[in-house]
Scaffold this active site. Structure first.
Site, mmCIF file in Angstrom:
data_model
loop_
_atom_site.group_PDB
_atom_site.id
_atom_site.type_symbol
_atom_site.label_atom_id
_atom_site.label_comp_id
_atom_site.label_asym_id
_atom_site.label_seq_id
_atom_site.Cartn_x
_atom_site.Cartn_y
_atom_site.Cartn_z
ATOM 1 C CD GLN A 51 18.656 -48.421 39.847
ATOM 2 O OE1 GLN A 51 18.164 -49.425 39.363
ATOM 3 N NE2 GLN A 51 18.894 -47.319 39.142
ATOM 4 C CG HIS A 131 22.404 -51.321 33.976
ATOM 5 N ND1 HIS A 131 23.025 -50.224 33.438
ATOM 6 C CD2 HIS A 131 21.718 -50.875 35.060
ATOM 7 C CE1 HIS A 131 22.743 -49.155 34.179
ATOM 8 N NE2 HIS A 131 21.934 -49.517 35.156
ATOM 9 C CG HIS A 135 22.026 -51.133 39.950
ATOM 10 N ND1 HIS A 135 22.545 -49.937 40.377
ATOM 11 C CD2 HIS A 135 21.477 -50.889 38.737
ATOM 12 C CE1 HIS A 135 22.312 -49.000 39.443
ATOM 13 N NE2 HIS A 135 21.669 -49.554 38.438
HETATM 14 NI NI NI Z 1 21.021 -48.570 36.741
#
Ligand code: NI
Length: 159
Positions: A51, A131, A135
């Site tokens: 991210q 979650h 990723h």
């Molecule tokens: Ni996320």
């Protein structure tokens, strides 16, 4: 310490499988510090390295705001139960959707000193861990949403 730019859905880096960390370096320590800063700044409860554009198996999670968990090379070794709830992602701003996750997970990971440890979590912690680990394999929660992806109110926090 620095706030890093959060990558958003549509960027290729979010679809890639991340590589394990083989050695703790000053650069990875800095990445971890920056990920914590970036997560808190964005009012998130978790953040994964891709991210912020880094394809390494590193995750930070903090569902209480005062208990950061740093997970290097994490893997789920046990899971049970089921929870159904709303989920969001800092890489999918302004949206949330319903996702079913295990209600309990146990994760094996390395800490910042590359020392193995286990983390157990239920409810929101279990959800956040699942979650964030997704990723690391290039998956976003939107692939698992049951029903519509909804717009969220401004004052709602995102996972
Ligand atoms: Ni996320």
């Amino acid at each position: 310490m620095a706030i890093r730019n959060i990558r958003e859905i549509g960027e290729e880096v979010l679809t890639k499988k991340c590589r394990p960390v083989t050695e703790m370096t000053p650069r990875i320590r800095e990445l971890i510090e920056d990920m914590l800063d970036t997560m808190y700044e964005a009012n998130g409860v978790g953040l994964a390295a891709p991210q912020v554009g880094v394809l390494k198996r590193v995750v930070v999670v903090d569902v209480t705001g005062e208990e950061p968990h740093i997970l290097v090379n994490p893997r789920i070794v046990e899971s049970s139960g089921e929870q159904v709830g709303q989920e969001g992602c800092l890489s999918v701003p302004g949206k949330s959707g319903q996702v079913t996750r295990p209600n309990y997970v146990k994760v094996a990971a390395l800490d910042v000193n590359m020392k193995p440890f286990e983390l157990e979590g239920t409810e929101l912690l279990a959800r956040a861990v699942c979650h964030e680990l997704d990723h690391l394999d290039g998956h976003l929660y939107v692939e698992k949403v049951e029903g519509p992806l909804k717009d969220v109110e401004y004052d709602e926090e995102e996972e």
